[in-house]
Design an enzyme around this catalytic site. Sequence first.
Site, mmCIF file in Angstrom:
data_model
loop_
_atom_site.group_PDB
_atom_site.id
_atom_site.type_symbol
_atom_site.label_atom_id
_atom_site.label_comp_id
_atom_site.label_asym_id
_atom_site.label_seq_id
_atom_site.Cartn_x
_atom_site.Cartn_y
_atom_site.Cartn_z
ATOM 1 N N CYS A 1 0.832 -1.209 0.000
ATOM 2 C CA CYS A 1 0.000 0.000 0.000
ATOM 3 C C CYS A 1 0.861 1.250 0.000
ATOM 4 O O CYS A 1 1.975 1.262 0.536
ATOM 5 C CB CYS A 1 -0.904 -0.039 1.240
ATOM 6 S SG CYS A 1 -1.993 1.379 1.430
ATOM 7 N N SER B 237 0.480 3.739 1.759
ATOM 8 C CA SER B 237 0.709 4.181 3.138
ATOM 9 C C SER B 237 2.049 3.667 3.653
ATOM 10 O O SER B 237 2.769 4.384 4.360
ATOM 11 C CB SER B 237 -0.417 3.686 4.044
ATOM 12 O OG SER B 237 -1.661 4.191 3.617
ATOM 13 N N HIS C 87 4.787 5.906 2.446
ATOM 14 C CA HIS C 87 4.928 7.163 3.188
ATOM 15 C C HIS C 87 5.911 7.009 4.348
ATOM 16 O O HIS C 87 6.713 7.904 4.627
ATOM 17 C CB HIS C 87 3.575 7.610 3.737
ATOM 18 C CG HIS C 87 2.672 8.235 2.717
ATOM 19 N ND1 HIS C 87 3.042 9.341 1.977
ATOM 20 C CD2 HIS C 87 1.409 7.922 2.312
ATOM 21 C CE1 HIS C 87 2.049 9.680 1.166
ATOM 22 N NE2 HIS C 87 1.059 8.826 1.345
ATOM 23 N N HIS D 149 0.458 -3.747 6.349
ATOM 24 C CA HIS D 149 -0.765 -3.532 7.125
ATOM 25 C C HIS D 149 -2.039 -3.899 6.353
ATOM 26 O O HIS D 149 -3.137 -3.629 6.840
ATOM 27 C CB HIS D 149 -0.859 -2.068 7.565
ATOM 28 C CG HIS D 149 -1.071 -1.132 6.423
ATOM 29 N ND1 HIS D 149 -0.041 -0.711 5.604
ATOM 30 C CD2 HIS D 149 -2.199 -0.565 5.929
ATOM 31 C CE1 HIS D 149 -0.532 0.086 4.677
ATOM 32 N NE2 HIS D 149 -1.839 0.181 4.839
ATOM 33 N N CYS E 251 -7.300 -2.888 3.731
ATOM 34 C CA CYS E 251 -6.969 -1.457 3.781
ATOM 35 C C CYS E 251 -7.586 -0.698 2.621
ATOM 36 O O CYS E 251 -8.528 0.050 2.790
ATOM 37 C CB CYS E 251 -5.461 -1.233 3.828
ATOM 38 S SG CYS E 251 -5.014 0.539 3.880
#
Length: 361
Positions: free
Chosen positions: A38, A40, A43, A59, A162
Amino acid sequence: MKAAVLRETKKPLVIEDVQINKPGPREVLIRTVAAGVCHSDLHFVEGSYPYPLPAVLGHESAGIVEQVGSEVHTVKPGDHVITCLSAYCGHCEHCLTGHLSRCVSPETKREAGDEPRLSKDAGPMNQFLNLSSFAEYMLIHEHACVSIRKDMPLDRAALIGCSVMTGVGAVIHTSSVKAGETVAVIGCGGVGLAAINGAAIAGAGRIIAIDMQGSKLNLAKQFGATDVVNAKDGDPVQQVMELTKGGVHHSFEAIGLKQTAEQSFRMLARGGTANIIGMIPVGVNIELHGADFLGEKKIQGSLMGSNRFPVDMPRLVDFYLAGKLKLDEMISRRLKLDQINDAFDELKRGELARSVIVFDA
């Protein structure tokens, strides 16, 4: 067990042997079957969001329960589960008012004096977002996963953990899109495609997909987009305004940039709502014209699709198996754990929707 460890930001993840503890009273040990890669995660790799290191990332995952603690009542060994980073306590104000995704209770984590869930060479290894799913096993609180039907393919189920929950939930829960309303989605990665799919499921009358990659816009049509806007062709706000003759009821920003967040607000019709799904880097401010609020326009954040995941995720599984939720089309590549850095390189190029790490059965 093998796990992908981030030891330093802006550096590749390292595949290492990591020790995993035994389940505590309310914990669950899960054998990871699949984990989506992902944006995320990226990041945190790039340092735009701080996190204590070293950490095992990942995650967005699904797997099979191996062991449960003495007080676990929600799952049992052999259950197929989807994980969710929105671990919840069940009795704080947020939980009791139906906002499970907002729960920040420390009860879902181990206390400072306890043995860590993950470790290496007698030192603690930080667990990422309650999960750490770029690993062969996960040790998590029972309220960080939900049991699903066993005829659901787990590589596709992982995406629900997610991106799909975030995108569909933002449409259905956060912004409450109603049948016939007009929607614009900025960014056609995994989360954006899920938002488009969610808008189609909700019965949106017009769904405008916005991106700079023609391949992603073509994919967006498969997910339910009725119109596509290539931001390379000019100001996307102006293009949306011309298409709709005045703006959209709901916009969804699924990239996490200052410019696109501001665009999501500017393309609203009077009374419209802009939803920021993307993770805007820490320290970045967005600017809006104050006079625009006289048109009763709204802007709001959406955390993990404002989910009630123990209810939502099994329903999303049903949607997939009924042909309403598109997951097969979202998976661009299936990779092994030792190819995790290749997946991040692909993510940076922005050409693919989703790579999924699959573990040996």
